[in-house]
Design an enzyme around this catalytic site. Structure first.
Site, PDB file in Angstrom:
ATOM      1  N   THR A   1      -7.649  -6.835   3.397  1.00 58.53           N
ATOM      2  CA  THR A   1      -7.596  -5.376   3.533  1.00 58.53           C
ATOM      3  C   THR A   1      -6.486  -4.945   4.479  1.00 58.53           C
ATOM      4  OG1 THR A   1      -9.928  -5.046   2.977  1.00 58.53           O
ATOM      5  CG2 THR A   1      -8.867  -3.340   4.309  1.00 58.53           C
TER       6      THR A   1
ATOM      7  N   ASN B   1     -10.073  -9.806  -9.104  1.00 60.45           N
ATOM      8  CA  ASN B   1     -11.241 -10.367  -8.435  1.00 60.45           C
ATOM      9  C   ASN B   1     -12.525 -10.262  -9.248  1.00 60.45           C
ATOM     10  OD1 ASN B   1     -10.415  -7.568  -7.601  1.00 60.45           O
ATOM     11  ND2 ASN B   1     -12.551  -7.512  -6.954  1.00 60.45           N
TER      12      ASN B   1
ATOM     13  N   SER C   1      -5.852 -14.094   2.246  1.00 54.17           N
ATOM     14  CA  SER C   1      -7.053 -13.925   3.071  1.00 54.17           C
ATOM     15  C   SER C   1      -7.723 -15.274   3.302  1.00 54.17           C
ATOM     16  CB  SER C   1      -8.030 -12.970   2.390  1.00 54.17           C
ATOM     17  OG  SER C   1      -9.220 -12.841   3.143  1.00 54.17           O
ATOM     18  N   GLY C   2      -8.110 -15.542   4.549  1.00 54.39           N
ATOM     19  CA  GLY C   2      -8.684 -16.828   4.906  1.00 54.39           C
ATOM     20  C   GLY C   2     -10.046 -17.094   4.309  1.00 54.39           C
ATOM     21  N   HIS C   3     -10.919 -16.091   4.294  1.00 54.77           N
ATOM     22  CA  HIS C   3     -12.295 -16.374   3.887  1.00 54.77           C
ATOM     23  C   HIS C   3     -12.465 -16.552   2.385  1.00 54.77           C
ATOM     24  CE1 HIS C   3     -14.010 -12.457   2.325  1.00 54.77           C
ATOM     25  NE2 HIS C   3     -12.896 -12.010   2.863  1.00 54.77           N
TER      26      HIS C   3
ATOM     27  N   THR D   1      -2.763  -8.621  20.911  1.00 59.16           N
ATOM     28  CA  THR D   1      -2.833 -10.032  21.287  1.00 59.16           C
ATOM     29  C   THR D   1      -3.237 -10.879  20.091  1.00 59.16           C
ATOM     30  OG1 THR D   1      -3.447  -9.423  23.541  1.00 59.16           O
ATOM     31  CG2 THR D   1      -3.920 -11.683  22.853  1.00 59.16           C
TER      32      THR D   1
ATOM     33  N   CYS E   1     -16.674  -5.588  -2.244  1.00 53.44           N
ATOM     34  CA  CYS E   1     -16.233  -4.367  -1.560  1.00 53.44           C
ATOM     35  C   CYS E   1     -16.608  -3.110  -2.324  1.00 53.44           C
ATOM     36  CB  CYS E   1     -14.723  -4.412  -1.340  1.00 53.44           C
ATOM     37  SG  CYS E   1     -14.212  -5.722  -0.209  1.00 53.44           S
TER      38      CYS E   1
END
Length: 379
Positions: A70, A149, A198-200, A236, A322
């Site tokens: 996102t 998706n 996206s990592g997940h 950060t 989503c």
């Protein structure tokens, strides 16, 4: 438990979790701090960026770590639009994009931008002719997903990239969240200017991701501050998240090289079995991604079947997580031209490299029982 909802999220790989914990415990200094400890964490961040770049075939200056799909999609779309609005305010996308792309475009429309939403055929694929016809003198961005998706359709992004490359002032963004690790996509000097990961979705952790930004691409940053990530994303850095993202990317690319055929065969087996079942219509096109199978069980309520399967610890879904709590009809299937009966009764099975034929057989048996029970109750 049989988990078949991998397009919503995947189970984190143990080594990914381990890498996150180790970095969190050992390298907790701020990479921007000028003392030695901060210098060590900064070096680790740069090493992670170099490794990500090598895996993607790009330069490390083109890799930006994000919090996921996102953020990546919003950064790309709004960043290009706001930076280049004086040159043009026209954007091209499709009717079947992820909500993070569609809603970003809707938001820009409220600011005076004009968006062309390209139609798709019954396979959920845009027409190259339509893409060419939609490009105008004031077009500044094309944004398309690589793999849908919900139904697994693959967009011709390489062809679109070659078209976009002919327009030096036109940027091309690819949402590769669902394609990563399943459908190969080369970056570099091919016309793709921005690409989201996206990592997940690849057995990494939620809150991690990568945005590829081709060198020379100028964007308006959504986050202003300390100029981290080359000024594209101030704040950060999530060092542990970045390291774990790279770990997940490496692992999924290894599995893509060695197990892609096995995954495709498993999906083919699922399709063959579903097509023999009465009252079921398969919605996923044959030339699709190897991990997503969408089908409609006519005359049933998907949420009821999902809960019935869930009672047996078998987990599938209806559509994008989503948008799964929105109205019943699938917007994606409607765009493909299917009828309402099909659009309101769709289910999605999404596989990972860890799923087995035995799990598919167990799921299919449970699905048949659930359908039978549903119809008995409704009679």
């Amino acid at each position: 438990m049989i988990y078949l909802d991998n397009s919503a999220t995947t189970k984190p790989h143990p080594s990914v979790v381990k890498s996150f914990k180790e970095v969190t415990n050992k390298y907790y200094a701020n990479p921007s701090s000028i003392h030695q400890f901060g210098g060590e964490t900064e070096k680790l961040l740069q090493r992670a960026k170099q490794q990500a770049a090598n895996l993607l075939g790009v330069s490390e200056q083109e890799v930006i770590f994000t919090s996921g799909g996102t953020e990546g999609n919003n950064t790309a779309i709004k960043g290009i639009a706001l930076q280049h609005q004086n040159r043009g305010r026209h954007i091209i996308t499709s009717e079947i994009e992820h909500p993070s792309v569609e809603e970003a475009c809707r938001g820009l429309e409220q600011l005076g931008f004009e968006v062309t939403y390209l139609p798709v055929n019954e396979d959920g694929v845009v027409s190259i002719t339509d893409v060419k016809s939609a490009i105008r003198e004031d077009t500044i961005l094309i944004s398309l997903m690589h793999v849908n998706n919900e139904i697994g359709s693959i967009q011709p992004v390489e062809e679109v990239a070659s078209i976009a490359k002919q327009y030096p002032k036109l940027f091309f963004h690819v949402d590769n969240v669902q394609g990563a690790g399943k459908v190969p996509l080369k970056l570099g000097n091919n016309g793709i200017d921005l690409c989201t990961f996206s990592g997940h979705k690849i057995h990494g952790l939620k809150g991690t991701g990568i945005l590829y930004i081709k060198k020379g691409t100028t964007m308006f940053p959504l986050l202003h501050g300390g100029e981290q990530e080359s000024g594209h994303r101030s704040g950060t850095e999530n060092l542990a998240g970045a390291v774990s993202m790279v770990k997940a990317l490496r692992l999924i690319k290894e599995r893509e090289r060695t197990e892609a055929d096995k995954l495709r065969q498993l999906l083919g087996y699922l399709r063959d079995r579903l097509e023999t079942m009465d009252g079921i219509k398969v919605n996923t096109p044959r030339n699709s991604a190897p991990h997503i199978m969408n089908f409609s069980v006519l005359g049933t309520k998907p949420e009821v079947l999902i809960h019935m399967l869930g009672e047996e610890e078998i987990y599938i879904s209806t559509k994008s997580a989503c948008s799964s709590k929105q109205k019943d009809e699938s917007k994606i299937l409607a765009a493909c031209g299917w009828g309402t009966d099909r659009n309101v009764s769709a289910l999605r099975v999404s596989l990972s490299y860890d799923n087995t034929k035995e799990e598919i057989d167990t799921f299919l048996s449970a699905l048949q029982r659930s359908i039978k029970q549903f119809k008995e109750v409704m009679e």
